[in-house]
Write a protein that holds these residues in place. Structure first.
Motif, PDB file in Angstrom:
ATOM      1  N   ASP A  41       0.827  -1.200   0.000  1.00  0.00           N
ATOM      2  CA  ASP A  41       0.000   0.000   0.000  1.00  0.00           C
ATOM      3  C   ASP A  41       0.865   1.255   0.000  1.00  0.00           C
ATOM      4  OD1 ASP A  41      -2.341  -1.434   0.005  1.00  0.00           O
ATOM      5  OD2 ASP A  41      -2.526  -1.446   2.187  1.00  0.00           O
ATOM      6  N   LEU A  42       1.945   1.225   0.759  1.00  0.00           N
ATOM      7  CA  LEU A  42       2.851   2.374   0.798  1.00  0.00           C
ATOM      8  C   LEU A  42       3.513   2.570  -0.551  1.00  0.00           C
ATOM      9  CD1 LEU A  42       4.093   4.557   2.629  1.00  0.00           C
ATOM     10  CD2 LEU A  42       5.936   2.949   3.151  1.00  0.00           C
ATOM     11  N   ALA A  43       3.931   1.475  -1.177  1.00  0.00           N
ATOM     12  CA  ALA A  43       4.544   1.580  -2.500  1.00  0.00           C
ATOM     13  C   ALA A  43       3.575   2.198  -3.502  1.00  0.00           C
ATOM     14  CB  ALA A  43       4.985   0.192  -2.973  1.00  0.00           C
ATOM     15  N   ARG A  44       2.320   1.800  -3.451  1.00  0.00           N
ATOM     16  CA  ARG A  44       1.331   2.293  -4.401  1.00  0.00           C
ATOM     17  C   ARG A  44       1.108   3.796  -4.257  1.00  0.00           C
ATOM     18  NH1 ARG A  44      -1.767  -1.483  -3.679  1.00  0.00           N
ATOM     19  NH2 ARG A  44      -3.079  -0.634  -2.010  1.00  0.00           N
ATOM     20  N   VAL A  45       1.197   4.288  -3.030  1.00  0.00           N
ATOM     21  CA  VAL A  45       1.029   5.725  -2.790  1.00  0.00           C
ATOM     22  C   VAL A  45       1.994   6.536  -3.653  1.00  0.00           C
ATOM     23  CG1 VAL A  45       1.464   7.530  -1.069  1.00  0.00           C
ATOM     24  CG2 VAL A  45       0.082   5.564  -0.460  1.00  0.00           C
TER      25      VAL A  45
END
Length: 422
Positions: free
Chosen positions: A66-70
């Motif tokens: 999820d952090l990567a997608r941000v």
């Protein structure tokens, strides 16, 4: 460290500036190293703005999809760091920074990691560190906490360790950017060669939701966030009906349920509101280690307080609020404070950290941990609709004076250009 979704460098002409953004953890290392909501929103906005200006950006943070997608959603690359293994994380970051032109760390722990990774290469690759938060509570007072099972005096006080960390990071950075003037002053006292105030804008909601309070989430329906319109009124009624605040004032607070947020003081203040007619309801959106203790007190004292738990739409709830409360121990540029002022919701907050600098005279400020002062401020505003209207108008004016995302990106890019041209 495995690199993922790195933006391609151009094959012709001069390669673009490569800026590596290093993320650290929020207060108390919450989220297993995930940054706090404000820091996450800032770095996402900064990364997207830099990419739009031709900078190649790689973000190094906790290995969370999820952090990567941000960050990949705004065109930046993302490289997961080794969780809680500083030697491994430093080694991986060292490899990632091999072709960097500048490294920008966000927070003290991220700054220390970046300093270790760069080592002597800081002479060639400048390190910028943004300070978003202060030392842990009690650090300036010299208080330390010994770990269970260890003899008294065997452990260097944590406060001293924190000060040493701050000094090490301040001196390692080519430039320290502080989000408030007190952080800039602290950096200078810690030996920073160059400490500057950073114009930091609060961007729109961020999609990650790593913070236990999650002050991000969907925007209100069209018209709901403006000063007028049927959309705003419909959103107000919907929120109040959901929270059980129909026909009574609604007070809203958003934050992690821990000692830092000052909710014990808010519960103390709520005892003084019970004799008001109608009785106001304090709704707190957030999750955390103090939830059970707070709920026990609410039940035992029959307080007009409701714990909502984690809400991905926490800031949307402002559409139904009469007042916003921020009884926090320390805060720099609170998302809740900024959104409350932008949306014309009167704010009662503690006069700590960067909050007075942020809100000016557009909010009611009270001392930290003073339940009587907090109760009096809330009672006064609930009884004075003219004052509430004045604060709502002043809040919108104040919000219009804050730096924009364009200002933030332009300032940081100017710092990068200055350092890389030396």
């Amino acid at each position: 460290m495995i690199r993922t979704a790195l933006p391609p460098a151009p094959s012709l002409g001069r390669a673009p500036l490569h800026a590596v953004q290093v993320l650290g953890g929020g207060p108390g290392a919450r989220g297993g190293g995930a940054p706090g909501a404000e820091t996450l929103a800032h770095v996402r906005s900064l990364s997207g703005g830099l990419v739009a200006r031709g900078v190649r950006v790689t973000v190094c943070g906790a290995g969370d999809p999820d952090l990567a997608r941000v960050f990949t959603e705004v065109g930046a690359g993302f490289a997961p760091a080794a969780d809680r293994a500083e030697p491994d994380a430093a080694t991986g970051l060292r490899e990632l920074c091999a072709d960097a032109d500048v490294v920008h760390a966000h927070g003290l722990h991220a700054g220390m990691l970046a300093a270790l990774a760069l080592g002597r290469r800081r002479r060639r690759i400048p390190l910028v560190v943004t300070w978003h938060t202060p030392l842990p509570p009690g650090a300036d007072a010299g208080a330390g906490t010994e770990r269970a099972g260890e003899p008294a005096g065997a452990v260097l006080p944590r406060a001293l360790l924190a000060r040493l960390l701050r000094r090490r990071v301040a001196r390692a950075a080519a430039v320290v950017l502080g989000v408030t003037t007190d952080l800039v002053d602290a950096a200078r006292r810690s030996g920073a060669r160059d400490a500057r105030l950073a114009p930091v804008a609060v961007p729109g909601p961020c999609a990650a939701g790593h913070d236990d309070a999650s002050p991000s989430g969907p925007e209100p329906p069209d018209g709901a966030s403006g000063p007028e319109g049927d959309g705003r009124e419909a959103a107000r009624h919907k929120v109040r009906a959901e929270l059980g605040a129909t026909g009574r004032p609604l007070l809203l607070s958003v934050g992690r349920l821990d000692g830092h947020q000052g909710y014990d003081t808010a519960l103390t203040a709520s005892r003084a509101w019970r004799d008001l007619d109608p009785q106001p309801l304090l709704a707190i959106a957030g999750e955390g280690p103090e939830r059970a203790a707070l709920q026990r007190r609410i039940d035992a004292e029959e307080l007009p307080v409701r714990l909502l738990g984690r809400r991905d739409d926490a800031l949307w709830l402002l559409a139904g609020a009469d007042l916003a409360l921020l009884p926090v121990r320390w805060e720099s540029r609170s998302v809740l404070a900024q959104e409350a002022l932008r949306r014309g919701v009167p704010l009662v907050a503690t006069a700590v950290g960067g909050l007075p600098e942020l809100v000016g005279d557009a909010a009611e400020l009270v001392p930290y941990a003073d339940g009587d002062a907090l109760a009096a401020a809330v009672r006064g505003l609930l009884r004075d609709p003219a004052r509430r209207a004045a604060l709502a108008a002043a809040g919108r004016v104040r919000a219009a004076s804050w730096p924009t995302e364009h200002d933030t990106v332009a300032h940081v890019l100017a710092v990068y250009d200055e350092l890389t041209s030396r």
